[in-house]
Design an enzyme around this catalytic site. Structure first.
Site, PDB file in Angstrom:
ATOM      1  CD  GLU A  54      -4.964  -4.837   4.513  1.00  0.00           C
ATOM      2  OE1 GLU A  54      -3.902  -4.198   4.548  1.00  0.00           O
ATOM      3  OE2 GLU A  54      -5.360  -5.439   3.486  1.00  0.00           O
ATOM      4  CD  GLU A  71      -2.740  -1.146   2.515  1.00  0.00           C
ATOM      5  OE1 GLU A  71      -3.303  -0.075   2.854  1.00  0.00           O
ATOM      6  OE2 GLU A  71      -2.790  -2.191   3.188  1.00  0.00           O
TER       7      GLU A  71
END
Length: 314
Positions: free
Chosen positions: A263, A243
């Site tokens: 996640e 990310e």
């Protein structure tokens, strides 16, 4: 697909397509014909089997077999899945600062949700390893090149609060000097295995967690430095480990690099900036597929998608 669009003419019909109403996802047959964006998008993920140009689609797969892992992931954590697709739809229409703001609010909220709390309760605690007496981020400079190296190899460069703070300090140095070019890498076996799981669940105040994420943001600093920043990735690049570097203007990866967004399986959404940084690189549908399934993406696939810009050896 036409039948789905016909149902999306009012908020009431969209509300019915929600896990709260017993519909955690919608599976439709793809359609090549472009359709106007619906007036009211469903709250749940929309999966198209076959090619589709419809804006309402969140994930596109080629067969029912390919849809199975997407459906399984949604059914395990329907609230996180619903929240992810709504976040990505929003972020596809706005700029990076607003994407990061929305992502932070979303992540902070889900940290107090039942799905994340169930994941925490099922996780076996492990004793914390002592931190070596060494800087968490190594800095070296040659001319105008500033090398920034994540330095928690004993924890696979897990992204802890202290590592975030040290990284922000390093990035701020570069931000203050417009002549500096940043090269970001990780020490040890991999670039980063993602967020430090030992710290998960420590945030007990959603408002404070959001405020902290907004006021000390490596993601925002990297976005500002993107035109003079290169990331060099190897090994595991999980969660924050892809990310954050995805913000860099140039992302180079070794052939052994692989990429995972885990996640949603924890009842969360990507929270280190991925819904802002990865989105323009690979598009909303591929990002949604990565985040929902938690599938491992190899370096060659990442290159073909645009998640990385070059595969190199070093």
């Amino acid at each position: 697909m036409d039948a789905l669009h016909a149902r999306l003419g009012s908020p009431a019909s969209a509300e019915a397509l929600s896990p709260l109403a017993g519909t955690p996802y919608v599976l439709v047959e793809g359609a090549e014909t472009p359709l106007d964006p619906p007036r009211c998008a469903p709250s749940c993920p929309v999966i198209a089997v076959g090619p589709s140009n419809a804006d309402v689609v969140d994930v596109q797969v080629n067969s029912l077999a390919e849809a199975e892992p997407v459906v399984d992931a949604i059914e395990r954590n329907p609230i996180a899945a619903m929240t992810l697709v709504r976040l990505l739809r929003h972020n596809a229409r706005t700029d990076v600062p607003d994407r990061l703001f929305a992502e932070s609010l979303t992540y902070s909220t889900l940290q107090h949700g039942a799905e994340f709390q169930a994941w925490l309760a099922g996780r076996q605690g492990r004793p914390r390893l002592p931190e070596p007496d060494a800087p968490l981020v190594l800095l070296s400079r040659a001319g105008n090149e500033l090398r920034v190296t994540l330095n928690r190899p004993h924890k696979r460069n897990a992204y802890s609060a202290e590592l975030r703070d040290a990284l922000c300090e390093a990035l701020q140095l570069a931000a203050d000097d417009p002549d500096v070019r940043v090269v970001l890498s990780g020490a040890g076996a991999c670039f980063s295995a993602g967020g430090d799981l030992d710290e998960f669940g420590e945030a007990t105040d959603a408002g404070r967690a959001h405020a902290s994420r907004m006021t000390r943001s490596a993601a925002m600093l990297m976005h500002g430095l993107r035109d003079r920043m290169e990331a060099r990735l190897h090994g595991a690049c999980i969660g924050a480990g892809i990310e954050l570097p995805a913000f860099a203007g140039t992302v180079k990866a070794r052939a052994d690099a692989f990429f995972v967004l885990p996640e949603v399986s924890m009842g969360l959404v990507p929270g280190a900036g991925g819904t802002a940084s990865i989105l323009p690189r690979i598009g909303r549908r591929r990002l949604c597929w990565m985040a929902l399934t938690g599938a491992r993406v190899d370096a060659e696939t990442a290159l073909s998608w645009g998640l990385v810009d070059e595969i190199v050896e070093w």
